[in-house]
Motif scaffolding. Structure first.
Motif, PDB file in Angstrom:
ATOM      1  N   TRP A 114       0.841  -1.189   0.000  1.00 10.33           N
ATOM      2  CA  TRP A 114       0.000   0.000   0.000  1.00 10.33           C
ATOM      3  C   TRP A 114       0.876   1.238   0.000  1.00 10.33           C
ATOM      4  O   TRP A 114       1.970   1.242   0.571  1.00 10.33           O
ATOM      5  CB  TRP A 114      -0.884   0.042   1.248  1.00 10.33           C
TER       6      TRP A 114
ATOM      7  N   GLU B 231      -7.867   4.367   3.742  1.00 13.96           N
ATOM      8  CA  GLU B 231      -8.494   3.177   4.322  1.00 13.96           C
ATOM      9  C   GLU B 231      -8.809   3.356   5.804  1.00 13.96           C
ATOM     10  O   GLU B 231      -9.865   2.942   6.271  1.00 13.96           O
ATOM     11  CB  GLU B 231      -7.573   1.969   4.145  1.00 13.96           C
TER      12      GLU B 231
ATOM     13  N   LEU C 185      -3.326   3.881   2.657  1.00 13.91           N
ATOM     14  CA  LEU C 185      -3.565   3.563   4.073  1.00 13.91           C
ATOM     15  C   LEU C 185      -4.291   4.703   4.778  1.00 13.91           C
ATOM     16  O   LEU C 185      -5.179   4.458   5.600  1.00 13.91           O
ATOM     17  CB  LEU C 185      -2.258   3.236   4.792  1.00 13.91           C
TER      18      LEU C 185
ATOM     19  N   GLN D 101      -3.020  -0.433  11.994  1.00 14.68           N
ATOM     20  CA  GLN D 101      -4.366  -0.728  12.492  1.00 14.68           C
ATOM     21  C   GLN D 101      -4.356  -0.860  14.021  1.00 14.68           C
ATOM     22  O   GLN D 101      -5.224  -0.318  14.702  1.00 14.68           O
ATOM     23  CB  GLN D 101      -4.868  -2.020  11.842  1.00 14.68           C
TER      24      GLN D 101
ATOM     25  N   ARG E 244       0.699  -2.492   7.705  1.00 13.96           N
ATOM     26  CA  ARG E 244      -0.733  -2.211   7.732  1.00 13.96           C
ATOM     27  C   ARG E 244      -1.363  -2.688   9.040  1.00 13.96           C
ATOM     28  O   ARG E 244      -2.145  -1.981   9.672  1.00 13.96           O
ATOM     29  CB  ARG E 244      -1.417  -2.880   6.539  1.00 13.96           C
TER      30      ARG E 244
END
Length: 134
Positions: free
Chosen positions: A8, A16, A13, A53, A49
């Motif tokens: 990504w 998202e 990101l 998160q 990622r």
């Protein structure tokens, strides 16, 4: 099991996770994530990622960046996910206890204010009303 090769960009990101590029760069500066660099572009791999998160979830739950770093780093080293989860459970218990104490303190303060308001209203009603003495 085949490792994911999906990557990504920082913009993907940010979109998202509904955060800013600046926020992601800040977490990188703090060493919480470490995307690959291809020229001047940041390339985020699945590990990055997942870490992002976890960082964002930790912030939403009120964890400090130091606490988040501890939790995220545990996942990558011994005792791994088990240690991470045990740490989280312990921390969650402490946070819940602190919040329960705050709730109790608030309920007591509200009850005291209700009682004080009632006494003030009673005292006010026992005083002559200067508007009616004209």
């Amino acid at each position: 099991m085949q490792q994911s090769t999906r990557t990504w960009s920082i913009g993907e990101l940010a979109a998202e996770f509904d955060t800013t590029l600046r926020t992601i760069r800040f977490y990188e500066d703090k060493g919480l994530i470490s995307p690959e660099r291809v020229g001047t572009a940041r390339v985020f791999h699945p590990r990055d990622r997942v870490r992002l998160q976890l960082i964002l979830r930790g912030k939403r739950l009120g964890f400090s960046l130091d606490e988040i770093a501890t939790i995220v780093d545990m996942y990558d080293s011994s005792p791994g996910e088990r240690g991470q989860l045990e740490f989280l459970i312990s921390d969650i218990r402490q946070r819940k206890a602190a919040l329960e104490q705050k709730r109790q303190d608030l309920e007591e303060a509200l009850a005291e204010l209700d009682e004080l308001e009632l006494r003030c209203r009673q005292d006010l009603e026992s005083l002559p009303d200067p508007r009616r003495q004209r």
